[in-house]
Design an enzyme around this catalytic site. Structure first.
Site, PDB file in Angstrom:
ATOM      1  N   PHE A 117       0.786  -1.320  -0.154  1.00  0.00           N
ATOM      2  CA  PHE A 117      -0.057   0.001   0.108  1.00  0.00           C
ATOM      3  C   PHE A 117       0.811   1.427  -0.039  1.00  0.00           C
ATOM      4  O   PHE A 117       0.422   2.234   0.694  1.00  0.00           O
ATOM      5  CB  PHE A 117      -0.994  -0.033   1.335  1.00  0.00           C
ATOM      6  CG  PHE A 117      -1.713  -1.531   1.528  1.00  0.00           C
ATOM      7  CD1 PHE A 117      -2.451  -1.940   0.354  1.00  0.00           C
ATOM      8  CD2 PHE A 117      -1.516  -2.034   2.762  1.00  0.00           C
ATOM      9  CE1 PHE A 117      -2.670  -3.135   0.805  1.00  0.00           C
ATOM     10  CE2 PHE A 117      -2.017  -3.406   2.890  1.00  0.00           C
ATOM     11  CZ  PHE A 117      -2.625  -3.901   1.939  1.00  0.00           C
ATOM     12  N   CYS A 118       2.029   1.386  -0.567  1.00  0.00           N
ATOM     13  CA  CYS A 118       2.974   2.290  -0.866  1.00  0.00           C
ATOM     14  C   CYS A 118       3.201   2.987   0.614  1.00  0.00           C
ATOM     15  O   CYS A 118       3.279   4.328   0.787  1.00  0.00           O
ATOM     16  CB  CYS A 118       2.188   3.469  -1.691  1.00  0.00           C
ATOM     17  SG  CYS A 118       1.878   3.117  -3.519  1.00  0.00           S
ATOM     18  N   ALA A 119       3.163   2.033   1.614  1.00  0.00           N
ATOM     19  CA  ALA A 119       3.689   2.202   2.997  1.00  0.00           C
ATOM     20  C   ALA A 119       4.662   0.945   3.540  1.00  0.00           C
ATOM     21  O   ALA A 119       3.893   0.254   4.262  1.00  0.00           O
ATOM     22  CB  ALA A 119       2.532   2.491   3.846  1.00  0.00           C
TER      23      ALA A 119
END
Length: 445
Positions: free
Chosen positions: A371-373
């Site tokens: 999740f781009c995290a």
């Protein structure tokens, strides 16, 4: 700890209905040959378009023309639309009247713009749990990373300690409003109070917060906020950085080009001050108009928006708790206030295969991955005792119904008990149905 946002007043909204979105009647094909109403449970990545936004865009398109300095009547109309949107966004985030509203492509663009506008020698403090849009733009020896906190109180204490260790000079604290992995609200007001005491400014990544709760810059006492239209039911490529003008006016233009210039001759360039300084080139007038209309629509519907999402979130989390082996990811604790985002792993199940089967066999759209995290999600998976390398994320919004939630929960029970009913294979690292029979829509080439 108090909430990161202003509480919803106990009063009737202007519009008694939850705003409608495009795609509510969308049917998608299944690998079985049937079709079913699409259950969009991926609002956290990109939210569908509000009907009011689609109408507003259709109304503007015949008038579409250049903005600023155009003599034609259509150009004057578009200039009025474009500049008027700044006041709409100021009102939407409760900004100060002197705050700049710089239009960007999205939150990532907005935060990179601010990173380029920091005064020389600025110390930046950022939590490892940030989305990459808020984690990665800051570079250099004066950037300090804070490890994931266990509680809101720990987050406040860690920020206080990190800022106390910063050298003399300008300082910036980077804060998220709501986690895009867990949906949990961060103690923004308390973090901003600590930053102010330590002589630091604050920037709030409100990408996941603004579609679900009101944000008030002045009341929270933050300096900058970044938002994205594609999260706010306005998927037309516009976002904004809203906040104090002095650093922005003193910085080099974000882009060099027409519109940002005041005067150009053979020897020198003189740049504009104000928002135009960082908006070189022909702007995305349609996207800006869409974003403003989405903000107006949400602003008069907050009570119903929040009640709708909270009811569905309770239903979703209660259902997920009954799925065998499911581990919900939480940074703080299970009862902490959150928006409609839930991430999880299931023991012995591949998250990518779960997502593929939910789509192909049940018509449900979710997201799997990090999740781009990446730092945050890996930490949360470890904390949950999961050995999975990725997670599944369910994110609800205005396009979500109780039937969507129940369909997801029932499908997960079926997948855990029986496994996928179709054959799947890995293609470029992604699970996909073997010999996928689903036809693509006719408008595709």
């Amino acid at each position: 700890m108090t909430s990161a946002v202003v509480r919803i007043p106990k009063q009737s909204a202007v519009d008694s209905r939850v705003p409608a979105v495009a795609g509510n009647e969308l049917n998608v094909p299944l690998v079985t040959g049937e079709s079913v109403g699409y259950a969009n449970l991926d609002h956290g990545a990109s939210a569908p378009c509000l009907d009011s936004v689609r109408t507003a865009v259709d109304q503007l398109l015949p008038w579409y023309a250049s903005v600023h300095r155009g003599a034609g009547f259509a150009s004057q109309v578009c200039t009025r639309v474009y500049e008027g949107a700044r006041d709409v966004l100021r009102d939407f985030v409760g900004a100060r009247r002197t705050d700049s509203v710089v239009f960007t492509r999205n939150t990532t663009d907005a935060l990179n713009l601010l990173a380029g506008a920091l005064p020389r020698g600025t110390s930046v403090v950022v939590f490892d749990t940030e989305h990459h849009a808020a984690l990665l733009p800051w570079t250099g020896p004066r950037v300090r990373r804070i490890e994931a906190p266990a509680t809101p109180a720990d987050a406040v204490a860690a920020l206080d300690a990190a800022l106390a260790e910063c050298p003399e000079g300008p300082r910036l604290a980077v804060i998220t409003g709501a986690s895009n992995v867990t949906g949990e609200l961060w103690p923004v007001a308390e973090l901003a109070r600590v930053a102010r005491r330590r002589g630091a400014r604050t920037v709030l990544d409100a990408a996941q917060l603004a579609p679900h709760r009101p944000v008030r810059i002045a009341e929270l006492d933050i300096d900058y906020v970044a938002i994205s239209g594609h999260k706010l039911y306005a998927p037309f490529g516009a976002g904004a950085l809203i906040g104090r003008a002095d650093w922005l006016n003193a910085a080099d233009p974000y882009l060099a080009g027409g519109g940002a210039t005041r005067k150009v001759n053979e020897r020198a360039v003189s740049w504009n001050t104000g928002e135009e300084r960082h908006e070189a080139g022909s702007p995305n007038t349609v996207g800006v108009h869409a974003l403003a209309k989405a903000c107006e629509t949400l602003s008069v519907n907050w009570v119903n928006v929040v009640e709708h999402e909270e009811a569905l979130l309770r239903r979703l989390r209660a259902g997920l708790r009954e799925v065998p082996g499911l581990r919900e990811l939480c940074l703080f604790d299970a009862d902490h206030e959150r928006v409609g985002v839930v991430s999880f792993s299931i023991d012995g199940q591949d998250p990518g295969l779960i997502a593929a089967a939910l789509s192909a066999e049940h018509g449900i759209g979710v997201r799997d991955g990090l999740f781009c995290a990446h730092l945050a999600t890996k930490h949360l998976l470890s904390r949950a005792g999961s050995d999975a390398e990725r997670a599944v994320r369910v994110s609800i919004g205005l396009g979500t119904t109780a039937e969507h939630v129940d369909r997801l929960v029932n499908a997960l029970h079926e997948l855990v008990a029986e496994g996928p009913a179709w054959r799947y294979e890995l293609v470029d690292g992604r699970w996909t149905p073997s010999d996928d029979p689903r036809p693509l829509p006719d408008f595709l080439p």
